[in-house]
Scaffold this active site. Structure first.
Site, mmCIF file in Angstrom:
data_model
loop_
_atom_site.group_PDB
_atom_site.id
_atom_site.type_symbol
_atom_site.label_atom_id
_atom_site.label_comp_id
_atom_site.label_asym_id
_atom_site.label_seq_id
_atom_site.Cartn_x
_atom_site.Cartn_y
_atom_site.Cartn_z
ATOM 1 N N THR A 43 -12.907 -6.118 -0.306
ATOM 2 C CA THR A 43 -13.009 -5.632 1.074
ATOM 3 C C THR A 43 -14.299 -4.864 1.289
ATOM 4 O O THR A 43 -14.985 -5.039 2.289
ATOM 5 C CB THR A 43 -11.789 -4.737 1.415
ATOM 6 O OG1 THR A 43 -10.627 -5.543 1.316
ATOM 7 C CG2 THR A 43 -11.876 -4.166 2.828
ATOM 8 N N GLY B 89 -7.828 -7.031 0.460
ATOM 9 C CA GLY B 89 -8.783 -8.127 0.286
ATOM 10 C C GLY B 89 -8.133 -9.094 -0.675
ATOM 11 O O GLY B 89 -7.989 -8.784 -1.862
ATOM 12 N N HIS B 90 -7.660 -10.224 -0.184
ATOM 13 C CA HIS B 90 -6.858 -11.155 -0.985
ATOM 14 C C HIS B 90 -7.622 -12.459 -1.191
ATOM 15 O O HIS B 90 -7.854 -13.206 -0.243
ATOM 16 C CB HIS B 90 -5.514 -11.404 -0.284
ATOM 17 C CG HIS B 90 -4.616 -10.206 -0.315
ATOM 18 N ND1 HIS B 90 -3.354 -10.170 0.232
ATOM 19 C CD2 HIS B 90 -4.801 -8.974 -0.874
ATOM 20 C CE1 HIS B 90 -2.814 -8.985 0.017
ATOM 21 N NE2 HIS B 90 -3.667 -8.237 -0.642
ATOM 22 N N ASP C 83 -5.522 -5.130 -6.156
ATOM 23 C CA ASP C 83 -6.463 -6.110 -6.690
ATOM 24 C C ASP C 83 -5.999 -6.704 -8.019
ATOM 25 O O ASP C 83 -6.814 -7.043 -8.880
ATOM 26 C CB ASP C 83 -7.871 -5.485 -6.863
ATOM 27 C CG ASP C 83 -8.393 -4.929 -5.551
ATOM 28 O OD1 ASP C 83 -8.052 -5.502 -4.503
ATOM 29 O OD2 ASP C 83 -9.130 -3.930 -5.579
ATOM 30 N N LYS D 275 -2.847 -10.652 -6.627
ATOM 31 C CA LYS D 275 -1.628 -11.016 -5.877
ATOM 32 C C LYS D 275 -1.830 -12.323 -5.104
ATOM 33 O O LYS D 275 -0.980 -13.204 -5.114
ATOM 34 C CB LYS D 275 -1.258 -9.896 -4.874
ATOM 35 C CG LYS D 275 -0.910 -8.569 -5.526
ATOM 36 C CD LYS D 275 -0.639 -7.488 -4.499
ATOM 37 C CE LYS D 275 -1.859 -7.028 -3.747
ATOM 38 N NZ LYS D 275 -2.883 -6.360 -4.565
ATOM 39 N N GLN E 72 -2.013 -3.961 -1.508
ATOM 40 C CA GLN E 72 -2.250 -2.769 -2.335
ATOM 41 C C GLN E 72 -1.412 -2.843 -3.620
ATOM 42 O O GLN E 72 -1.145 -3.937 -4.088
ATOM 43 C CB GLN E 72 -1.956 -1.470 -1.553
ATOM 44 C CG GLN E 72 -2.966 -1.181 -0.446
ATOM 45 C CD GLN E 72 -2.712 -1.929 0.837
ATOM 46 O OE1 GLN E 72 -1.634 -1.851 1.381
ATOM 47 N NE2 GLN E 72 -3.700 -2.649 1.332
HETATM 48 P P1 GDP Z 1 -5.426 -9.068 -4.748
HETATM 49 O O1 GDP Z 1 -5.897 -8.039 -3.774
HETATM 50 O O2 GDP Z 1 -4.352 -8.558 -5.635
HETATM 51 O O3 GDP Z 1 -5.031 -10.365 -4.093
HETATM 52 O O4 GDP Z 1 -6.664 -9.391 -5.695
HETATM 53 P P2 GDP Z 1 -8.223 -9.553 -5.277
HETATM 54 O O5 GDP Z 1 -8.419 -10.868 -4.615
HETATM 55 O O6 GDP Z 1 -8.708 -8.345 -4.555
HETATM 56 O O7 GDP Z 1 -8.915 -9.462 -6.685
HETATM 57 C C1 GDP Z 1 -8.581 -10.321 -7.723
HETATM 58 C C2 GDP Z 1 -9.869 -11.040 -8.190
HETATM 59 O O8 GDP Z 1 -9.631 -11.661 -9.423
HETATM 60 C C3 GDP Z 1 -10.306 -12.150 -7.244
HETATM 61 O O9 GDP Z 1 -11.705 -12.272 -7.302
HETATM 62 C C4 GDP Z 1 -9.630 -13.382 -7.829
HETATM 63 O O10 GDP Z 1 -10.314 -14.590 -7.510
HETATM 64 C C5 GDP Z 1 -9.748 -13.081 -9.307
HETATM 65 N N1 GDP Z 1 -8.657 -13.620 -10.151
HETATM 66 C C6 GDP Z 1 -7.333 -13.743 -9.881
HETATM 67 N N2 GDP Z 1 -6.674 -14.193 -10.980
HETATM 68 C C7 GDP Z 1 -7.607 -14.355 -11.944
HETATM 69 C C8 GDP Z 1 -7.543 -14.767 -13.315
HETATM 70 O O11 GDP Z 1 -6.497 -15.046 -13.885
HETATM 71 N N3 GDP Z 1 -8.731 -14.773 -14.012
HETATM 72 C C9 GDP Z 1 -9.915 -14.437 -13.441
HETATM 73 N N4 GDP Z 1 -11.023 -14.468 -14.195
HETATM 74 N N5 GDP Z 1 -10.010 -14.040 -12.157
HETATM 75 C C10 GDP Z 1 -8.869 -13.998 -11.428
HETATM 76 P P1 IMO Z 2 -5.307 -5.193 -2.039
HETATM 77 O O1 IMO Z 2 -4.173 -5.687 -1.168
HETATM 78 C C1 IMO Z 2 -7.366 -1.844 -3.878
HETATM 79 C C2 IMO Z 2 -7.347 1.946 -1.678
HETATM 80 C C3 IMO Z 2 -8.690 2.430 -1.159
HETATM 81 C C4 IMO Z 2 -8.449 3.930 -1.256
HETATM 82 C C5 IMO Z 2 -7.004 4.094 -0.846
HETATM 83 C C6 IMO Z 2 -6.806 4.453 0.612
HETATM 84 O O2 IMO Z 2 -6.536 -6.017 -1.934
HETATM 85 O O3 IMO Z 2 -4.832 -4.977 -3.430
HETATM 86 P P2 IMO Z 2 -7.032 3.054 2.868
HETATM 87 O O4 IMO Z 2 -8.209 2.299 3.436
HETATM 88 O O5 IMO Z 2 -5.842 2.213 2.615
HETATM 89 O O6 IMO Z 2 -6.712 4.291 3.645
HETATM 90 O O7 IMO Z 2 -7.571 3.579 1.432
HETATM 91 O O8 IMO Z 2 -6.399 2.838 -1.108
HETATM 92 N N1 IMO Z 2 -6.977 0.573 -1.258
HETATM 93 C C7 IMO Z 2 -7.021 -0.495 -2.058
HETATM 94 N N2 IMO Z 2 -7.480 -0.606 -3.329
HETATM 95 N N3 IMO Z 2 -6.839 -2.900 -3.244
HETATM 96 C C8 IMO Z 2 -6.358 -2.785 -1.992
HETATM 97 O O9 IMO Z 2 -5.694 -3.782 -1.370
HETATM 98 C C9 IMO Z 2 -6.478 -1.549 -1.318
HETATM 99 N N4 IMO Z 2 -6.149 -1.102 -0.085
HETATM 100 C C10 IMO Z 2 -6.433 0.203 -0.069
HETATM 101 O O10 IMO Z 2 -9.751 1.991 -1.969
HETATM 102 O O11 IMO Z 2 -8.561 4.340 -2.603
HETATM 103 MG MG MG Z 3 -7.687 -7.062 -3.235
#
Ligand code: GDP
Ligand code: IMO
Ligand code: MG
Length: 430
Positions: A301, A40-41, A13, A16, A225
């Site tokens: 997610t 969850g992207h 999170d 990415k 991840q």
């Molecule tokens: P990922 O799994 O690495 O793709 O990241 P996620 O989508 O799970 O979580 C990142 C969260 O931060 C999302 O809600 C994005 O919309 C938000 N986000 C990404 N870059 C920025 C930023 O520079 N500033 C802020 N405030 N939010 C951001």
């Molecule tokens: P993105 O790509 C954050 C964490 C789960 C748990 C551990 C194992 O959005 O960054 P699993 O379901 O994979 O067996 O869970 O890994 N986890 C993540 N945490 N971002 C993710 O993906 C994750 N995918 C798995 O919360 O701690």
């Molecule tokens: Mg994510």
């Protein structure tokens, strides 16, 4: 731009998807290479927001090819849901979205087993996403899995689902005393529909990537991840069931290592974790709560609250090492706008000794006391800054100190908001 791998440097999170979406403009193919619908992207662009779990984050550009590689554990139901969501807003994926025929399927019984196992573990549970990731990868390495290519043969598929179902039901009932949410007949009926819909997407993606590479197409590899959820290098056993590091881009897509030009580590300017396990800089106080609310730190997610803490350079140094990072992309700097002081963990103290390297022994990680350096905040809104020089001096000082603690590798991007446009490109990729 040439070929680049994007990976998370912390516990996922990091933002990415935002960076992948931004860099897709200068790529031809975007390739997911590991993980599954546990990811969850979030992509926000053109006044639209999508949270992708399986469809690669480059899909918003109508002329780009997106691939789900062989290293992914593939939940076809979730994938088709995302395809429908895109279709509903007029984003067509026809003939530009492909799924590896040798990726393994996640079946509903994998999810049931995942949930049953977690419920049986009490306080020791990992806190998985419940998406069946562990059981699906276990089937893959036990050589009992079902692959995407198996969807092409209806009879064979039914037989494989029947065998998989019986095996998992026996395990779930005998060890975890739990039952499945779906019956065998329900799964077979569901997959009769799914298989028909999936047929146009199934492909020899390793060959497609090889051909594209040969033609000079630019490849962008989408990690899921983060480094500390890696099955080998992460905080085991509180990890996911796959390698998440950059090396996996090759095995998870079928391209050789010499094709990779850049490895970009996505670094959140503070730290978060969702799920259980050690977290040395976790702040279980008002500051942690402020990071959570300012950063909107709720899982994309599962909707769970993310645990929050200050930036930990010990972790990111290890991420530089095991991924061979060539660039850093810093995200969510704007979340720190309102803090009077911002802390950086420079090293740990463990059993009275200074420790600069992230330990592999879980007991030592649990005992790690973060040692902080405090920097003054900038106390202004940076969401509209579009060049590095426009950032307030204190923000630049924070970034430079953070980089210094992480081998000073080049800074590619600073992200100052979730939208595609809220991106400062510092050193463009060649
Ligand atoms: P990922 O799994 O690495 O793709 O990241 P996620 O989508 O799970 O979580 C990142 C969260 O931060 C999302 O809600 C994005 O919309 C938000 N986000 C990404 N870059 C920025 C930023 O520079 N500033 C802020 N405030 N939010 C951001
Ligand atoms: P993105 O790509 C954050 C964490 C789960 C748990 C551990 C194992 O959005 O960054 P699993 O379901 O994979 O067996 O869970 O890994 N986890 C993540 N945490 N971002 C993710 O993906 C994750 N995918 C798995 O919360 O701690
Ligand atoms: Mg994510």
């Amino acid at each position: 731009m040439s070929n680049a791998v994007i990976v998370g440097t912390q516990w996922g999170d990091e933002g990415k998807a935002k960076v992948i979406d931004y860099l897709t403009e200068r790529s031809d193919l975007v390739i997911r290479f590991q993980g599954g619908a546990n990811a969850g992207h979030t992509v926000i662009a053109n006044r639209r927001k999508f949270i992708f779990h399986l469809v690669p984050s480059g899909i918003m550009y109508p002329d780009k090819v997106c691939i789900v590689g062989n290293g992914v554990v593939f939940d076809a139901e979730q994938f088709l849901k995302e395809v429908d969501e895109l279709d509903a807003v007029g984003i067509s994926v026809a003939e530009r979205l492909f799924v590896s025929d040798v990726a393994h399927l996640v079946l509903p019984y994998h999810k049931s087993l995942d949930t049953a196992r977690e419920s049986s573990m009490g306080k020791e549970k990992i806190g998985t996403t419940g998406r069946g990731i562990g059981p699906a990868y276990a089937d893959k390495v036990s050589r009992t899995g079902i692959r995407v290519g198996d969807l092409a043969d209806a009879d064979l598929l039914t037989e494989k689902i029947r065998r998989g179902f019986e095996r998992h039901r026996a395990l779930t009932a005998s060890i975890y005393k739990a039952d499945f949410s779906l019956s065998l007949d329900e799964i077979i009926d569901q997959y009769a529909v799914i298989r028909q819909r999936m047929l146009p997407y199934i492909d020899d993606t390793a060959f497609r990537i090889f051909e594209a590479y040969g033609k000079g197409n630019r490849l962008l590899f989408e990690g899921a991840q983060g480094t500390f959820l890696d099955i080998d290098h992460g905080t085991y056993p509180f990890v996911t069931s796959a390698n998440t590091i950059a090396g996996c881009a090759c095995s998870g897509s079928g391209i050789g290592p010499a094709a990779i030009d850049h490895v970009i580590g996505i670094v959140k300017t503070y730290t978060t974790r969702v799920g259980n396990g050690p977290f040395p800089t976790e702040l279980d106080n008002a500051t942690g709560e402020m990071l959570r609310t300012q950063g909107g730190e709720f899982g994309a997610t599962t909707g769970r609250s993310r645990r929050c803490g200050w930036f930990d350079s010990v972790m990111v140094r290890k991420a530089v090492q095991v991924n061979g990072l060539t660039h850093l992309a810093l995200t969510k700097l704007d979340v720190l706008n309102n803090f009077d002081e911002i802390c950086i963990c420079t090293h740990y103290e463990i059993r009275g000794k200074r420790v600069d390297q992230f330990p592999s022994n879980p007991e030592l990680i649990n005992e790690a006391l973060p040692v902080y350096e405090s920097l003054p905040g900038w106390k202004s809104d940076i969401a509209q800054c579009r060049s590095y020089d426009e950032l307030p001096a204190q923000a630049r000082i924070y970034i430079e100190r953070l980089r210094e603690l992480c081998y000073n590798i080049p800074l590619l991007i600073v992200s100052v908001g979730p939208d595609r446009t809220q991106t400062i490109e510092v050193t463009p990729l060649t």
